[in-house]
Scaffold this motif. Sequence first.
Motif, mmCIF file in Angstrom:
data_model
loop_
_atom_site.group_PDB
_atom_site.id
_atom_site.type_symbol
_atom_site.label_atom_id
_atom_site.label_comp_id
_atom_site.label_asym_id
_atom_site.label_seq_id
_atom_site.Cartn_x
_atom_site.Cartn_y
_atom_site.Cartn_z
ATOM 1 N N HIS A 127 82.239 -64.812 24.084
ATOM 2 C CA HIS A 127 83.166 -65.023 25.225
ATOM 3 C C HIS A 127 84.134 -63.693 24.893
ATOM 4 C CE1 HIS A 127 81.860 -69.215 25.508
ATOM 5 N NE2 HIS A 127 82.617 -69.307 26.585
ATOM 6 N N LEU A 155 84.738 -64.869 19.757
ATOM 7 C CA LEU A 155 85.399 -64.582 21.040
ATOM 8 C C LEU A 155 86.172 -63.105 20.515
ATOM 9 C CD1 LEU A 155 87.093 -65.123 23.481
ATOM 10 C CD2 LEU A 155 88.808 -65.862 21.945
ATOM 11 N N GLY A 162 86.409 -66.086 29.044
ATOM 12 C CA GLY A 162 85.002 -66.821 29.623
ATOM 13 C C GLY A 162 84.049 -65.602 29.137
ATOM 14 N N THR A 163 82.682 -66.072 29.560
ATOM 15 C CA THR A 163 81.528 -65.321 29.197
ATOM 16 C C THR A 163 81.630 -63.776 29.810
ATOM 17 O OG1 THR A 163 80.072 -66.118 30.963
ATOM 18 C CG2 THR A 163 80.200 -67.217 28.913
ATOM 19 N N THR A 190 81.383 -69.976 18.315
ATOM 20 C CA THR A 190 81.564 -69.125 19.541
ATOM 21 C C THR A 190 82.186 -67.841 18.701
ATOM 22 O OG1 THR A 190 81.940 -70.469 21.060
ATOM 23 C CG2 THR A 190 82.867 -68.505 21.501
#
Length: 688
Positions: A297, A116, A310-311, A114
Amino acid sequence: MSEDLEVFLGDDPSIQVESTNAYISNTSQGDIDDVITHRRGKAEKLSKGSKSYSTPLESRLSRSLGGTEPICLSWRNINVFVKTGQNRCFRRADSDWRFKQILRNVNGLVNPRTLLAIIGASGAGKSSLLNVLTGRNVSKYCVTGEVQVNGINVGTGMRNISAYVQQHELFIGNMTVKETLVFRALLRMDKCLDQKARLARVDEVIGEMGLSKCVNTRIGTPGGKKGISGGEMKRLSFACEMLTNPPLMFCDEPTSGLDSFMAQNIVQTLKETTQKGRTILCTIHQPSSEVFALFDHVLLLAEGRTAFMGTAQKAYSFFSGLGYPCPVNFNPADFYVLTLAIIPGKEDETRKTVQTICDAFDQSEEMNEIASETEILMKQNHEKELESVLFQDAFDQSNDRYKASWVKQFRIVFWRTWMCFFRDDLLFKVRAMQSIVIGLVLGLVYLRQDYDMTGVRNISGAIFLIIANQTFVNLFAVLNTFPIEIAVFLREYGSGLYRVDVYYLAKIAAEMPSFIVFPFLYSSVSYWLIGLHDSLQSFVMHTGVLMLVANISGAVGYFVSSVARSVSLALSVAPPLMVPLMLFGGFLISDGSIPVYFIWMKYVSWFKFANELLIIIQWKDVTHIDCPQNVSAVTGRGCYANGSSIIKDMDYNEDYVYRDIGLLFELLIVFHLCAFMFVFVRARRSES
C-alpha cells in the motif's frame, strides 16, 4: 460491580486473559464505561502488589496486541500544530504565539502483514506523521486525534509492541556485527529468556537479515577504519530492532544513502518479513519503480493532508480519474511526488491542484472503506478496552522500564566500553607514545637542573608545564571522542537498553586506567630527567598528583562535551575556559595579587592546588639551595636558604598537603556530577 472488579484485579498479577474476557462478557456496557472513567484509581490498586507484576502484564499485553495476534494500526483525524514566532529569545505569552498546522485531519489504516510506503514531497508531513504514530519526538507538537492498535488506544504502550528504525545508523565502530546484536539481546530481550535463548535469537536474526557473511566484521567508523558496507549497516539497524520480534515496525527513510540495487534489496527484505506476520510502515523519498512495486500500500501526503491511501493499482485509477494519469514508462512514485509538490513560482496553481486531489480523496470510496473498517475494528475490540486501559496504567506507574537489572546493565556496558577502548590499538599506541615523547622532550629541555637560584625558577616552570600538559592531553582525548559517543548513547537510551547512571559510571570505570597509565609513563620519563627531588616517596606522590590532574581533566572533558554537543564546538569552547584557570594557578600570578572580584576563580582551578602540591613535594625536604658567594643566604630578594623558604615565598603552605588533595578529589567529583547532570537532562529530553 466494585466487588467483582476487586476479584478481577486480585492480588495475583498473573491473571490469564481468558479470565478477563469471561469477566468482560458478563459485564454491562455501563460498567465498562464506568471502569474506563475511573481507570486511574483502579490501576493504582493493581500497582500495589509485588514489583514483579510488570513482566506478566507485559506478556499479557503482548498476547492481546502483538504476540500471536497480528497488528492492525489505525489513526483518525490526526492534526499536528507547532508554535511559531519571530522572537524566540524571550518567553512569550500563549496569546503571542502563532500556530502552524503541519497535519490536517489525516486518517489511515494498515492491515496486518502489510508493507506501507509513506510518500510525499519535502514538507508534506511524512516525518511528523511517523513521529505521531510512534509517539516519539512529539514534545514540540500539539497533537489531536487517535492512534489505535487493533482498535485499542495504547498510548505510551506503543513503544512496548513496536520497533522504530531511524534514518541514520549509529553504532560503535569497534564492535563486530554479532557483538552489537549480542549486546542488545542481553539488555533488551525479555527477562524470562536465558542467555542461550538470546544467543539463539541473535543467530536467527543474522540469518533472517542476510548478515552471515559479515558476522565477525567490525562495523567501522566514517573517516576511520573501513567496516561493513552501507547496505549491511542498514540491515544491521533492522536486525537490532527485530531481536524482540516486534509485530509492528516503523522505518524512517530505510533506503537513504543506498544505491538502487541495495535499496531494492532492503525493501525486498522488509517485504519478506511482513509475510511472517509483521506490519511495517516506511517513509521513503523517491523510490525507484522497482522498489515502489514492492509496497503493498502507499500513503501519499501533500501539504499535511492525505492525497491517497491504498494499493498502487488503485492509486493509478484514482489519479487517472481526476485527469492526472501516470505516463507510460514513468516512475509512479516520481509522478505522484511531482503532481503533489508545491512548485516555486506556481504556488497558487499547484496548491489548488493539491486541494482538489485531497478533497476528492476525502469523498472517495477508498476513504469511506478506511473509515468503515476503522469503525468496525473499534466496535469489535471495544470489549478489550477495559483490559488495555488497566494494562496501560500499570505501564505508566511501573518503573521497570529496563529488561536487565542495574548490575547486569553495568557489567554489559562496561564490557563493551572496555573492549572498544582497548581495541582501538592505534589510539592507544599514539597516546602512549605521546606521553613518552613529550616527557622526554620536557626532560631534555630542563635536563638535570641544579638546586640554585636559576634552577629554582626553571623547576617551578617545569612543574607548571607538567600540570598544563597533563590537563590538555587528557582533556582533548575526551573532547575528540565523547560527543560522538553521546549520540549513540541517546539512541540506545531511547530504546530502553540501559540507564544514564549505568552508562556514565561504566564509561568512567572503563577509561580510568588510561588516566592512570599514561600519567605514570609521562612522570617516569620527565621526573628523573629534570632532576626533581631524588626520593621514591616524592616520585610516587608527584605521580599520584598527576593522575588526579588527568582524571579531573577527563571529567572537565565530559562536562564540556555534554554541554557543547559536537566535537568542533567542544574543541572551540574548552581552550578559553582553561585560560583563566591557568592564570590563577599560582605560577603566572601570586595569590596576593589576584583582584578580589576574581578571587573565587582560584578555588575552581585544579592548576592552583596541583601546583601547590607539586611545589611542596619538590621542596619541603630540600635543606640547602646553592647561592653566589657575594649574596647572603637569606629569604626575600636574596637567595633562598632552603626549600621551605621557596614554598613560603610562593605563598604556599606546607601544612596544606592533605587539604589540597581533598580539594582535588572534590573538584573531580563536582565536575563528574555536573557532566552527569547534563547527560541526564539530554537523555530525558531526547525521549520526548
